[in-house]
Scaffold this active site. Structure first.
Site, PDB file in Angstrom:
ATOM      1  N   CYS A 127       0.943  -1.125   0.188  1.00 44.91           N
ATOM      2  CA  CYS A 127       0.047   0.029   0.071  1.00 44.91           C
ATOM      3  C   CYS A 127       0.743   1.258  -0.013  1.00 44.91           C
ATOM      4  CB  CYS A 127      -0.950  -0.033   1.244  1.00 44.91           C
ATOM      5  SG  CYS A 127      -2.033  -1.276   1.197  1.00 44.91           S
ATOM      6  N   CYS A 138      -3.445   0.185  -3.196  1.00 38.85           N
ATOM      7  CA  CYS A 138      -4.190   0.540  -1.917  1.00 38.85           C
ATOM      8  C   CYS A 138      -3.567   1.496  -1.134  1.00 38.85           C
ATOM      9  CB  CYS A 138      -4.283  -0.597  -1.046  1.00 38.85           C
ATOM     10  SG  CYS A 138      -2.662  -1.479  -0.687  1.00 38.85           S
TER      11      CYS A 138
END
Ligand code: 2NF
Length: 250
Positions: free
Chosen positions: A81, A163
């Site tokens: 992420c 993400c």
């Protein structure tokens, strides 16, 4: 003298890159053994075969996402992420940046993007060989050609998997810095998952020594902001982000 009939259908774009298969396999081994040795158990032979099976003996203007599914299933690589970097009309600069900032990833810093970057390939429905003479040109022949469909498919998954805070390097020295027809504008933005991606940070970079054409306050960037708003993704924009700016000076 009789001219030999062409072996393959003739298209307007350049043909398959010479030694395509060898380059593909060589890049797969370089990536999995040297660049990211944590992937050293990857079966490059299997990936190479799945790649060519996606387009050999098929009409190169009838390529589909399904053709590439077996290849996609063999290669699942997660990007952490906050570490995804998209780009549009700024390939060199984005890649120079991830070369320095080793923990950030463009699509070409993942296995499939690394293997295919800069190559051309196509087959022919009447033959099991690659066509080294010509391949469909995406504007002049067909948009659903083997190469474009591959990039659409891998770009889609790259965006779906992203993400946290995601980033994009955009070119502020052209008029439509955010281009809705580009892969970034057409595929990547629309495949970001708002449950996972809360912010998109755009870095609008101006070429040194050229007059800036677009900046964060321009209408094309506003268009991107509106699209993200409908997806509930926060939009942050910065002109000439300094760590990237410094790379333009070397
Ligand atoms: O070649 C690549 N490495 C590549 C190609 C297409 C898409 C990478 N991507 C991914 C990257 F991950 C970036 O995040 O999409 C993003 C960049 O694509 P873009 O279309 O937003 O950026 P451009 O600079 O406009 O194009 C990149 C390359 O793709 C070609 C174009 O000529 C350039 O070489 N291209 C763009 N659209 C198409 C298409 N529909 C295309 N080639 C064939 N068919």
């Amino acid at each position: 003298m009789w001219r030999q009939p062409p072996k393959h259908k003739e298209w307007k774009g350049p043909g398959t890159t010479a030694h395509f298969y060898e380059i593909l396999l060589g890049r797969c081994y370089t990536y999995t053994q040297v660049v990211r040795p944590e992937l050293r158990h990857t079966d490059c032979q299997k990936i190479g075969k799945a790649f060519t099976s996606a387009f050999l003996s098929k009409d190169p203007c009838g390529s589909t996402e399904q053709d590439y599914r077996p290849l996609m299933e063999l290669t699942t690589q997660t990007v952490p992420c906050d570490k995804t970097l998209f780009w549009s009309k700024s390939s060199e600069l984005a890649h120079d940046y991830t070369w320095v900032q080793r923990d950030m990833y463009t699509l070409e810093d993942t296995l499939l993007g690394y293997m295919a970057d800069g190559l051309k390939w196509c087959g022919d429905s009447g033959s099991s060989e690659m066509n080294y003479q010509s391949c469909p040109h995406w504007r002049e022949d067909c948009s659903n050609n083997s190469v474009s469909v591959f990039w659409n498919t891998v770009s889609k998954r790259f965006a779906e998997d992203a993400c946290g805070v995601v980033h994009v390097v955009l070119n502020g020295s052209i008029s439509n810095t955010f281009d809705e027809k580009s892969t970034f504008g057409r595929v990547e933005v629309f495949n970001l998952h708002p449950e996972k991606v809360h912010t998109l940070k755009a870095w609008v970079m101006h070429n040194i020594e050229s007059v800036p054409s677009d900046s964060c306050s321009s209408s094309s960037l506003n268009n991107l902001k509106q699209i993200l708003k409908t997806k509930n993704i926060i939009f942050v924009c910065q002109n000439n982000y300094r760590p990237v700016r410094l790379l333009q000076c070397v």
